[in-house]
Motif scaffolding. Structure first.
Motif, PDB file in Angstrom:
ATOM      1  N   UNK A  41       0.759  -1.115   0.054  1.00  0.00           N
ATOM      2  CA  UNK A  41       0.129   0.063  -0.184  1.00  0.00           C
ATOM      3  C   UNK A  41       0.957   1.434  -0.023  1.00  0.00           C
ATOM      4  N   UNK A  42       1.802   1.339   0.750  1.00  0.00           N
ATOM      5  CA  UNK A  42       2.855   2.496   0.907  1.00  0.00           C
ATOM      6  C   UNK A  42       3.473   2.534  -0.461  1.00  0.00           C
ATOM      7  N   UNK A  43       3.950   1.627  -1.083  1.00  0.00           N
ATOM      8  CA  UNK A  43       4.894   1.798  -2.238  1.00  0.00           C
ATOM      9  C   UNK A  43       4.076   1.349  -3.674  1.00  0.00           C
ATOM     10  N   UNK A  44       2.661   1.241  -3.639  1.00  0.00           N
ATOM     11  CA  UNK A  44       2.056   0.770  -4.640  1.00  0.00           C
ATOM     12  C   UNK A  44       2.284   1.585  -5.969  1.00  0.00           C
ATOM     13  N   UNK A  45       2.442   2.986  -6.091  1.00  0.00           N
ATOM     14  CA  UNK A  45       2.854   3.626  -7.436  1.00  0.00           C
ATOM     15  C   UNK A  45       4.130   3.192  -8.008  1.00  0.00           C
ATOM     16  N   UNK A  46       5.341   3.001  -6.917  1.00  0.00           N
ATOM     17  CA  UNK A  46       6.384   2.553  -7.278  1.00  0.00           C
ATOM     18  C   UNK A  46       6.387   1.116  -7.918  1.00  0.00           C
ATOM     19  N   UNK A  47       5.741   0.180  -7.384  1.00  0.00           N
ATOM     20  CA  UNK A  47       5.652  -1.063  -7.537  1.00  0.00           C
ATOM     21  C   UNK A  47       5.032  -1.207  -8.973  1.00  0.00           C
ATOM     22  N   UNK A  48       4.062  -0.386  -9.284  1.00  0.00           N
ATOM     23  CA  UNK A  48       3.550  -0.389 -10.487  1.00  0.00           C
ATOM     24  C   UNK A  48       4.214  -0.021 -11.540  1.00  0.00           C
ATOM     25  N   UNK A  49       5.022   1.040 -11.240  1.00  0.00           N
ATOM     26  CA  UNK A  49       6.014   1.548 -12.275  1.00  0.00           C
ATOM     27  C   UNK A  49       7.156   0.583 -12.584  1.00  0.00           C
ATOM     28  N   UNK A  50       7.485  -0.031 -11.517  1.00  0.00           N
ATOM     29  CA  UNK A  50       8.384  -1.220 -11.604  1.00  0.00           C
ATOM     30  C   UNK A  50       7.967  -2.304 -12.486  1.00  0.00           C
ATOM     31  N   UNK A  51       6.850  -2.623 -12.289  1.00  0.00           N
ATOM     32  CA  UNK A  51       6.145  -3.873 -13.168  1.00  0.00           C
ATOM     33  C   UNK A  51       6.068  -3.357 -14.393  1.00  0.00           C
ATOM     34  N   UNK A  52       5.826  -2.213 -15.156  1.00  0.00           N
ATOM     35  CA  UNK A  52       5.917  -1.921 -16.324  1.00  0.00           C
ATOM     36  C   UNK A  52       7.393  -2.029 -16.892  1.00  0.00           C
ATOM     37  N   UNK A  53       8.260  -1.375 -16.296  1.00  0.00           N
ATOM     38  CA  UNK A  53       9.600  -1.442 -16.429  1.00  0.00           C
ATOM     39  C   UNK A  53      10.014  -2.855 -16.450  1.00  0.00           C
ATOM     40  N   UNK A  54       9.701  -3.901 -15.674  1.00  0.00           N
ATOM     41  CA  UNK A  54      10.205  -5.350 -15.762  1.00  0.00           C
ATOM     42  C   UNK A  54       9.479  -6.047 -16.935  1.00  0.00           C
TER      43      UNK A  54
END
Length: 66
Positions: A41-54
């Motif tokens: 929840x705290x890092x959801x935006x970062x995680x979604x951005x990383x998902x797209x990169x990955x």
């Protein structure tokens, strides 16, 4: 393929949906799952951005662990 992270704790391992925080596969003890869900929840935006990169084949950025 759902945006997810993999989490390990002792002998447990689970894939957890980034958007909903639900376990997609595997298992974690309840306490550790709640901690991972709070971290997501705290890092959801970062995680979604990383998902797209990955998924584009590049290395994702590091995010501070729990």
């Amino acid at each position: 393929n759902f945006p997810h992270i993999r989490s390990k704790y002792a002998e447990f391992e689970a894939s957890i949906d980034i958007k909903e925080g639900e376990i997609l596969a595997g298992m974690l003890p309840r306490k550790q799952l709640r901690l991972v869900q709070a971290w997501i929840e705290l890092h959801q935006d970062e995680l979604m951005a990383d998902w797209e990169i990955a998924i584009s084949g590049e290395s994702p950025y590091k995010i501070a662990p729990l």
